[in-house]
Design a protein around this motif. Sequence first.
Motif, PDB file in Angstrom:
ATOM      1  N   VAL A 293       0.808  -1.219   0.000  1.00 27.89           N
ATOM      2  CA  VAL A 293       0.000   0.000   0.000  1.00 27.89           C
ATOM      3  C   VAL A 293       0.843   1.272   0.000  1.00 27.89           C
ATOM      4  CG1 VAL A 293      -0.293  -0.146   2.521  1.00 27.89           C
ATOM      5  CG2 VAL A 293      -1.857   1.253   1.169  1.00 27.89           C
ATOM      6  N   VAL A 294       1.936   1.284   0.742  1.00 33.44           N
ATOM      7  CA  VAL A 294       2.755   2.497   0.824  1.00 33.44           C
ATOM      8  C   VAL A 294       3.376   2.817  -0.530  1.00 33.44           C
ATOM      9  CG1 VAL A 294       4.785   3.551   1.885  1.00 33.44           C
ATOM     10  CG2 VAL A 294       3.201   2.222   3.291  1.00 33.44           C
ATOM     11  N   GLY A 295       3.949   1.811  -1.162  1.00 31.15           N
ATOM     12  CA  GLY A 295       4.567   2.031  -2.463  1.00 31.15           C
ATOM     13  C   GLY A 295       3.564   2.314  -3.557  1.00 31.15           C
ATOM     14  N   LEU A 296       2.406   1.671  -3.496  1.00 30.71           N
ATOM     15  CA  LEU A 296       1.397   1.831  -4.548  1.00 30.71           C
ATOM     16  C   LEU A 296       0.690   3.177  -4.483  1.00 30.71           C
ATOM     17  CD1 LEU A 296      -0.241  -1.725  -4.543  1.00 30.71           C
ATOM     18  CD2 LEU A 296       1.040  -0.695  -6.427  1.00 30.71           C
ATOM     19  N   THR A 297       0.498   3.708  -3.288  1.00 31.84           N
ATOM     20  CA  THR A 297      -0.319   4.923  -3.143  1.00 31.84           C
ATOM     21  C   THR A 297       0.418   6.115  -2.545  1.00 31.84           C
ATOM     22  OG1 THR A 297      -1.125   4.393  -0.914  1.00 31.84           O
ATOM     23  CG2 THR A 297      -2.351   3.465  -2.780  1.00 31.84           C
ATOM     24  N   GLY A 298       1.632   5.902  -2.038  1.00 29.07           N
ATOM     25  CA  GLY A 298       2.396   7.015  -1.483  1.00 29.07           C
ATOM     26  C   GLY A 298       1.958   7.467  -0.104  1.00 29.07           C
ATOM     27  N   LEU A 299       1.294   6.597   0.638  1.00 29.05           N
ATOM     28  CA  LEU A 299       0.827   6.973   1.974  1.00 29.05           C
ATOM     29  C   LEU A 299       2.013   7.212   2.913  1.00 29.05           C
ATOM     30  CD1 LEU A 299      -1.543   7.358   3.939  1.00 29.05           C
ATOM     31  CD2 LEU A 299      -1.439   4.914   4.408  1.00 29.05           C
ATOM     32  N   LYS A 300       1.934   8.300   3.669  1.00 35.81           N
ATOM     33  CA  LYS A 300       2.995   8.637   4.623  1.00 35.81           C
ATOM     34  C   LYS A 300       2.382   9.043   5.965  1.00 35.81           C
ATOM     35  CE  LYS A 300       6.261  10.452   1.199  1.00 35.81           C
ATOM     36  NZ  LYS A 300       5.404  10.379  -0.001  1.00 35.81           N
ATOM     37  N   GLY A 301       3.204   8.942   7.010  1.00 40.32           N
ATOM     38  CA  GLY A 301       2.853   9.525   8.293  1.00 40.32           C
ATOM     39  C   GLY A 301       1.968   8.689   9.189  1.00 40.32           C
ATOM     40  N   ARG A 302       1.661   7.442   8.772  1.00 44.32           N
ATOM     41  CA  ARG A 302       0.857   6.569   9.634  1.00 44.32           C
ATOM     42  C   ARG A 302       1.776   5.523  10.268  1.00 44.32           C
ATOM     43  NH1 ARG A 302      -1.790   9.921   6.095  1.00 44.32           N
ATOM     44  NH2 ARG A 302      -4.048   9.860   6.383  1.00 44.32           N
ATOM     45  N   TRP A 303       2.125   5.761  11.526  1.00 48.02           N
ATOM     46  CA  TRP A 303       3.042   4.889  12.260  1.00 48.02           C
ATOM     47  C   TRP A 303       4.246   4.552  11.375  1.00 48.02           C
ATOM     48  CZ3 TRP A 303       3.089   4.842  17.221  1.00 48.02           C
ATOM     49  CH2 TRP A 303       3.846   3.899  17.910  1.00 48.02           C
ATOM     50  N   GLN A 304       4.852   5.614  10.842  1.00 55.03           N
ATOM     51  CA  GLN A 304       5.954   5.463   9.895  1.00 55.03           C
ATOM     52  C   GLN A 304       7.290   5.505  10.630  1.00 55.03           C
ATOM     53  OE1 GLN A 304       5.774   8.135   6.563  1.00 55.03           O
ATOM     54  NE2 GLN A 304       7.858   7.697   5.895  1.00 55.03           N
ATOM     55  N   PHE A 305       8.111   4.483  10.401  1.00 54.55           N
ATOM     56  CA  PHE A 305       9.440   4.418  10.994  1.00 54.55           C
ATOM     57  C   PHE A 305      10.399   5.241  10.129  1.00 54.55           C
ATOM     58  CE2 PHE A 305       7.348   1.127  13.194  1.00 54.55           C
ATOM     59  CZ  PHE A 305       8.085   0.784  14.314  1.00 54.55           C
ATOM     60  N   LEU A 306      11.047   6.221  10.752  1.00 51.74           N
ATOM     61  CA  LEU A 306      11.951   7.101  10.016  1.00 51.74           C
ATOM     62  C   LEU A 306      13.402   6.665  10.131  1.00 51.74           C
ATOM     63  CD1 LEU A 306      10.383  10.565  10.964  1.00 51.74           C
ATOM     64  CD2 LEU A 306       9.970   9.185   8.920  1.00 51.74           C
ATOM     65  N   GLN A 307      13.749   6.013  11.239  1.00 54.55           N
ATOM     66  CA  GLN A 307      15.115   5.511  11.393  1.00 54.55           C
ATOM     67  C   GLN A 307      15.165   4.542  12.577  1.00 54.55           C
ATOM     68  OE1 GLN A 307      17.273   9.310  12.575  1.00 54.55           O
ATOM     69  NE2 GLN A 307      17.996   7.969  14.227  1.00 54.55           N
ATOM     70  N   GLN A 308      16.297   3.881  12.706  1.00 55.08           N
ATOM     71  CA  GLN A 308      16.538   2.980  13.834  1.00 55.08           C
ATOM     72  C   GLN A 308      17.751   3.469  14.619  1.00 55.08           C
ATOM     73  OE1 GLN A 308      14.532   0.573  14.614  1.00 55.08           O
ATOM     74  NE2 GLN A 308      13.274   0.465  12.759  1.00 55.08           N
ATOM     75  N   ASN A 309      17.865   3.007  15.867  1.00 55.81           N
ATOM     76  CA  ASN A 309      19.033   3.283  16.728  1.00 55.81           C
ATOM     77  C   ASN A 309      19.343   4.782  16.885  1.00 55.81           C
ATOM     78  OD1 ASN A 309      19.496   0.444  16.985  1.00 55.81           O
ATOM     79  ND2 ASN A 309      20.483   0.493  14.981  1.00 55.81           N
ATOM     80  N   PRO A 310      18.524   5.557  17.521  1.00 52.61           N
ATOM     81  CA  PRO A 310      17.263   5.186  18.162  1.00 52.61           C
ATOM     82  C   PRO A 310      16.116   5.062  17.159  1.00 52.61           C
ATOM     83  CG  PRO A 310      17.609   7.530  18.389  1.00 52.61           C
ATOM     84  CD  PRO A 310      18.844   6.990  17.729  1.00 52.61           C
ATOM     85  N   THR A 311      15.100   4.338  17.574  1.00 47.95           N
ATOM     86  CA  THR A 311      13.893   4.207  16.760  1.00 47.95           C
ATOM     87  C   THR A 311      13.165   5.546  16.724  1.00 47.95           C
ATOM     88  OG1 THR A 311      13.635   1.890  17.375  1.00 47.95           O
ATOM     89  CG2 THR A 311      11.686   3.008  16.540  1.00 47.95           C
ATOM     90  N   VAL A 312      12.843   6.021  15.516  1.00 47.26           N
ATOM     91  CA  VAL A 312      12.088   7.265  15.357  1.00 47.26           C
ATOM     92  C   VAL A 312      10.831   6.958  14.542  1.00 47.26           C
ATOM     93  CG1 VAL A 312      12.076   9.631  14.470  1.00 47.26           C
ATOM     94  CG2 VAL A 312      14.175   8.670  15.445  1.00 47.26           C
ATOM     95  N   ILE A 313       9.682   7.279  15.124  1.00 47.45           N
ATOM     96  CA  ILE A 313       8.388   6.991  14.506  1.00 47.45           C
ATOM     97  C   ILE A 313       7.579   8.281  14.444  1.00 47.45           C
ATOM     98  CG2 ILE A 313       6.258   5.597  14.658  1.00 47.45           C
ATOM     99  CD1 ILE A 313       7.821   3.743  16.604  1.00 47.45           C
TER     100      ILE A 313
END
Length: 430
Positions: A293-313
């Motif tokens: 769904v994310v790739g097909l429609t471009g949905l962003k910002g719904r419990w989206q992980f931005l990076q790890q170590n530390p985890t950023v959501i």
Amino acid sequence: MTYSEAIDYLYAQLPVFHRVGAKALKPGLDNVIKLCAYLGNPQDQFKSIHVGGTNGKGSSSHLLAAILQSAGYKTGLYTSPHLKSFTERIRIDGFPIPGEAVADFVVQHKAFIEDLKPSFFEVTVGMAFDYFVRQNVDVAVIEVGLGGRLDSTNIITPLVSLITNIGWDHSDILGDSLQKIAYEKAGIIKPGVPVVISERDPETEGVFLDRASECQSPIAFASDQYAIRDLGVHEQGRDLAITSRGQTTTPLTIGLLGIYQLKNAAGVLATVEVLKTQFEIPDLAIADGFSKVVGLTGLKGRWQFLQQNPTVICDTAHNEPGILNVVESLKTVTYQQLHLVVGFVKDKDLSKVIRLFPKDAAYYFCQPDIPRALDAKDLAMAFQEQGREGEVFTDVNQALEVALNRAKPDDCILITGSTYVVAELNQLEA
């Protein structure tokens, strides 16, 4: 006129809800009816699906569009608000409307717009419907902007209406009880058109049953049809076990990671069952739509992980039920210390929201760069009164930078409270 000039013109000429709030609303459907009549009534020239509700309507709309795309249909998608670019609001097969198409629409219809003086949202709805007709879509998924009964999108006659849930939001506009809010949402139910309600709630189900009966519309509560179990998260998404009507259990992976998406999944699946009377939708298309769904429609910002170590959501939750869902999703994340970057707009009832946030988090208060923003100092004071201390920043990126500098690799940073705070994150892809 360039695309930038067209957007600047619309913002300057027309009242915009995400900037000024309720003052931007034009009561009734008269303006959008006149605008669409002038455009040749494009809303009557394509098949549509209407999606409303307090929370989850955006995710549900994207999931439905992704499934239809995966089934091979040219699919329009209208959602609001946007995060990074206005063009995100109007998509076909995941591709945003080209900037030159926006500029062309404004140039072509500028005189009529200035004469009618519609709201920004009304113009956007007319633009979307006109674009979908010109591009000859097979079907379009249309997300309600606010409420339902008097929302500008409510001039369509869809194949099916989906209402995700009812919760406290915009009570100053929609009503001071859940029943009144449900009444406004139920306004998208059309005579003879099937309606799906994602969640059955004893407090509001009667409103939907009455409206469906009045319209002689078949009604289904998706939570009665589907039991959905969470099987855990991995890099590709969240695995689900779908049990339909207590019998067949099917595995499904959803590319949206929030635990609250389980409720949305049921509504989407029940809506697809209705759509199967009009479209050929194989099981593989459902599976692909859910997982991609994310790739097909471009949905962003719904419990989206931005990076790890530390985890950023980041999550666009902005009302009581939305924040409650986010807090539930936090329970599925492992971390040592929680850092919360929080910002809100002025018209939210913080008394119901603040108590949902944990007291043991480190808080970083900020504000979006819009006139509706709640001043970060006032936000910090309101949180402090309920035993939640933190620092004040004027910009979400400044707040996040400080949180990143203080967080250890096994900590978690969550950015939430407003769509417009999330939209200003530099880490969020444009």
